[in-house]
Design a protein around this motif. Sequence first.
Motif, PDB file in Angstrom:
ATOM      1  N   THR A 287      -0.262   4.556   7.275  1.00  0.00           N
ATOM      2  CA  THR A 287      -0.978   3.325   6.940  1.00  0.00           C
ATOM      3  C   THR A 287      -0.125   2.464   6.006  1.00  0.00           C
ATOM      4  N   ALA A 288       0.478   3.112   5.008  1.00  0.00           N
ATOM      5  CA  ALA A 288       1.342   2.373   4.077  1.00  0.00           C
ATOM      6  C   ALA A 288       2.438   1.632   4.832  1.00  0.00           C
TER       7      ALA A 288
ATOM      8  N   VAL B 148       3.686  -7.074   5.952  1.00  0.00           N
ATOM      9  CA  VAL B 148       4.058  -7.800   4.729  1.00  0.00           C
ATOM     10  C   VAL B 148       5.531  -8.216   4.798  1.00  0.00           C
TER      11      VAL B 148
ATOM     12  N   GLU C 191       1.105   5.630  -0.177  1.00  0.00           N
ATOM     13  CA  GLU C 191       0.392   6.903  -0.002  1.00  0.00           C
ATOM     14  C   GLU C 191       1.333   8.015  -0.433  1.00  0.00           C
TER      15      GLU C 191
ATOM     16  N   ILE D  39       1.140  -1.457   6.811  1.00  0.00           N
ATOM     17  CA  ILE D  39       0.959  -2.602   5.908  1.00  0.00           C
ATOM     18  C   ILE D  39       2.318  -3.203   5.545  1.00  0.00           C
TER      19      ILE D  39
ATOM     20  N   VAL E 245       0.884  -1.166   0.000  1.00  0.00           N
ATOM     21  CA  VAL E 245       0.000   0.000   0.000  1.00  0.00           C
ATOM     22  C   VAL E 245       0.921   1.214   0.000  1.00  0.00           C
TER      23      VAL E 245
ATOM     24  N   PRO F 212      -2.012  -9.470   4.645  1.00  0.00           N
ATOM     25  CA  PRO F 212      -3.171  -8.726   5.164  1.00  0.00           C
ATOM     26  C   PRO F 212      -4.461  -9.276   4.567  1.00  0.00           C
ATOM     27  N   VAL F 213      -5.407  -9.613   5.416  1.00  0.00           N
ATOM     28  CA  VAL F 213      -6.687 -10.118   4.921  1.00  0.00           C
ATOM     29  C   VAL F 213      -7.836  -9.187   5.280  1.00  0.00           C
TER      30      VAL F 213
ATOM     31  N   VAL G 182      -8.585  -4.931   6.727  1.00  0.00           N
ATOM     32  CA  VAL G 182      -8.237  -3.650   7.341  1.00  0.00           C
ATOM     33  C   VAL G 182      -9.550  -3.038   7.796  1.00  0.00           C
ATOM     34  N   LEU G 183      -9.589  -2.575   9.031  1.00  0.00           N
ATOM     35  CA  LEU G 183     -10.809  -1.959   9.549  1.00  0.00           C
ATOM     36  C   LEU G 183     -10.476  -0.555  10.051  1.00  0.00           C
TER      37      LEU G 183
END
Lengths: 225, 225
Positions: free
Chosen positions: B187-188, B195, A206, B191, A204, B201-202, B204-205
């Motif tokens: 956030t990037a 990884v 950004e 993740i 991901v 990752p299955v 994300v909330l």
Amino acid sequence: MDPLSDAKVIDSWHTNAAAWSDIVRDQGVESRRLVTDAAIVDAVTRRAPRRVLDLGCGEGWLSRRLAQEHHMDVLGVDAIPDLVRRAQALGGARYEVASYESLATRHFDPPFDAVVANFSLLGAEAVDGVVARVPAWLSAGGCFIVQTVHPLVANGERPYRTGWREGSWAGFPSAFTDPAPWYFRTTADWISLVVRAGLAPVEVLEPLHPTTERPASLLIVARRA
Amino acid sequence: MDPLSDAKVIDSWHTNAAAWSDIVRDQGVESRRLVTDAAIVDAVTRRAPRRVLDLGCGEGWLSRRLAQEHHMDVLGVDAIPDLVRRAQALGGARYEVASYESLATRHFDPPFDAVVANFSLLGAEAVDGVVARVPAWLSAGGCFIVQTVHPLVANGERPYRTGWREGSWAGFPSAFTDPAPWYFRTTADWISLVVRAGLAPVEVLEPLHPTTERPASLLIVARRA
């Protein structure tokens, strides 16, 4: 026509095809020129795909760039015939008119090493449907690469919930009319969209806007399991 | 001691262990009471793990909840002896003092079905190291479940870049002193952290705060491949 619907998205882009082609070719969208064009080209080229599907290619700049500068075999597809004609006129890659709905039954042989959607997943059910289909088009280890507006930045002060939003051409020239609605998705729901398709997110990104130092976009790379 | 370092994180939490235990037990942190406590319990219980490691368990509320209400076999570990003593005094689960650095060489047999870190990955290299170790502790198909402050919401108007931030107890009672620094991750980069550890990752909330309707946290579920 429902003003907040996949059908209205297509209708509005028919109206704005010429204005859109002009502004993209003049590099008239600052965030694209400064950040997101390079971000998507970099994300694709780092994966070194040989065959690429440019999903929602618009007037074709990304297909051309990947084909002409990076020697990839690129097919661009878009639902708007006027945009595809403009893409074909400049050549470099192959282009076809295809709605996301029509792609639901489409097979590609040989498969693609990368399917790329650059700010082109704007709808609701139509997008759910086409993303579900992506793994069937990918070679083993192939990647789906999506760039979209950054959810929290684009959302502003509204409640952070997935759903339809009215369009706006604020900041665009007056040649743009009848803005397309768009289906806002949270970051959580973008991830869910690719995971439900059976893809595994591996990256991901950004990318930051150099002036605001806030994300100019959200970019997700997901691999066929 | 470097005021922006993993060592200072631990030092500050030693200082605030008693005040922290009190406020957690009194449900004195609004976002936890309204949103994030339920979010982490729900994320764990939906995966129905039998054996759980609560990484950075603090005074132990989550370990107790999962053990006593959901009948899981829970081990809570934390670097702060005073917090672990308080957890042990209420029982319900097993608790051990362990720094993230000391866990680098730790084996668990049988493995855990879930490793949970609820607002407990606050440092830099110490966190990189312990997350790299998580897959070795998980059963096949087991999950790592992380809840953290939501990067874009927590970041406010600062440049959105991963790095150390000074701590603050703004909004907390005066019993809190010497706030711990924390290592902000985008956030990037959250993740990327999972990884790089070899986890997929299955889910994300971004659970919403009911009043602000903005995300109260970021929650990542990643599975051992």
